[in-house]
Design a protein around this motif. Structure first.
Motif, PDB file in Angstrom:
ATOM      1  N   LEU A 172      -4.735   1.361   3.929  1.00  0.00           N
ATOM      2  CA  LEU A 172      -2.965   0.832   3.902  1.00  0.00           C
ATOM      3  C   LEU A 172      -3.029  -0.376   4.812  1.00  0.00           C
ATOM      4  N   GLY A 192       0.898  -0.994  -0.096  1.00  0.00           N
ATOM      5  CA  GLY A 192      -0.082   0.238  -0.058  1.00  0.00           C
ATOM      6  C   GLY A 192       1.005   1.266  -0.076  1.00  0.00           C
ATOM      7  N   TYR A 200      -2.887  -4.164   3.060  1.00  0.00           N
ATOM      8  CA  TYR A 200      -1.681  -4.608   2.399  1.00  0.00           C
ATOM      9  C   TYR A 200      -0.696  -5.207   3.397  1.00  0.00           C
TER      10      TYR A 200
END
Length: 382
Positions: free
Chosen positions: A78, A6, A81
């Motif tokens: 985020l 991310g 990921y």
């Protein structure tokens, strides 16, 4: 399974070096695999006729930085990921000295790599505090030059074991057709604004009128959006007035555009010398510099830190800041000495500056961070 990434950054179609850097890194690091970009977006949604809210593919969330409190949703995105790669520049995050990046970093449940695009030698107290807290919170910090690493370890309270030096990547610009031209071609490109030092290059150009044929100088790039918003095109207009007063108007081409990759490649390959007349003594990273060297074009640059570090191996010439006489002399030498056109292949470690090699180093760093967080395997009874 390969790791997923991310990214937190400005991102195309936003037109800035940070967005371009992150797009290139994401492309080479993921090779089409699962990844996502949390895009930082400030200001008006339209710039230069481009609808900035229509983000490029790979964007999974947009953090509108003009509105406070956008970090929780960005952090949640985020956390989908395996690793978060966060681009850092003071001006792209909300809060004093961009301090809203701090709660985001603290909210991450996955390993984080923060890429520092600027390391100031004389930060104000808040800038220093923010950067030190970023380094304390992140799992790893990346600088793109050894100069920046030294500046970080000497001037800030950071754990040096967290710092990795991974250079800015260079694209491959050696395969496109080269443009034929009758006059020597000098080139500067990038977003335009005070501090670019173009006025010194114009003064140097005026000292080269005795060359036969006389060179032509292209200044390519739109005015920086923040400069345009605050001051309009005052800087560009002042440069045109200076060119007229110096008698070089006919020798200067103004490309007021943010060039697509193919057009930029053709322009770079048409240059005989790339001129980087920057005023800054702080610039520890320059994508324009690495791209020029990567294309094998001789560079004449002022003594900003990245230029001093990279050009010491020979693919260009360094000149003092704000010294048009020295710049003109260096341009003469570069035009007369084709051996300066060594590019990355002539640099010690040059191939490691290509994007695939740079991405591989991020991949290795991410793998180490993931491994460090993995629970130890249970011991098997004898």
């Amino acid at each position: 399974m390969p790791a997923t990434y991310g990214f937190l950054s400005t991102y195309p179609p936003t037109q800035c070096g940070l967005a371009t850097f992150n797009a290139a890194l994401a492309t080479h690091l993921t090779n089409g695999g699962p990844s996502g970009v949390v895009r930082l977006l400030a200001g008006d949604s339209v710039s230069g006729g481009i609808e900035l809210d229509k983000a490029a593919p790979r964007t999974v969330h947009t953090w509108h930085t003009d509105t406070p409190g956008g970090w929780p949703a960005a952090a949640n995105a985020l956390n989908r990921y395996d690793v978060a790669i966060v681009q850092h520049e003071y001006g792209i995050y909300p809060g004093d000295a961009g301090n809203e990046v701090l709660p985001l970093l603290r909210a991450l449940k996955v390993p984080s790599i923060v890429v520092l695009h600027t390391v100031l030698s004389t930060p104000d107290p808040l800038q220093r505090q923010v950067l030190e807290r970023i380094a304390a919170t992140a799992d790893a910090v990346v600088t793109m030059t050894d100069t920046a690493r030294q500046r970080l370890t000497a001037g800030y309270d950071v754990d040096p074991r967290k710092i990795s030096v991974i250079p800015h990547g260079a694209g491959s610009r050696g395969t496109g057709p080269s443009e034929d031209h009758d006059r020597p071609h000098l080139l500067s490109w990038g977003l335009l604004g005070p501090g670019k030092g173009i006025e010194w290059a114009l003064r140097a150009l005026a000292l080269l009128g005795d060359l036969d044929p006389a060179p032509v100088y292209t200044v390519a790039g739109r005015t920086h959006p923040k400069v345009l918003e605050q001051f309009g095109d005052v800087y560009r207009d002042s440069l045109k007035e200076l060119a007229a007063s110096l008698g070089v108007t006919g020798a200067v081409r103004w490309e007021d555009a943010y060039l697509e990759e193919d057009d930029l490649t053709r322009l770079i390959r048409s240059a005989d010398v790339v001129v980087l007349p920057y005023d800054s003594t702080e610039q520890v990273t320059s994508g324009v510099l690495i791209e020029a060297v990567g294309a094998g074009i001789p560079v004449v640059a002022t003594e900003f830190p990245h230029a001093v570090e990279l050009l010491a191996d020979g693919p260009g010439l360094l000149v003092p800041h704000q010294d048009p006489e020295a710049m003109a002399s260096a341009i003469r030498h570069a035009l007369a000495e084709p051996a300066l056109s060594v590019g990355l292949t002539g640099l010690a470690g040059g191939p490691t500056l290509r994007w695939p090699a740079v991405a591989a180093r991020y991949q290795a760093l991410a793998a180490r961070l993931i491994a460090a967080r993995s629970p130890l395997a249970a011991s098997v009874p004898a």
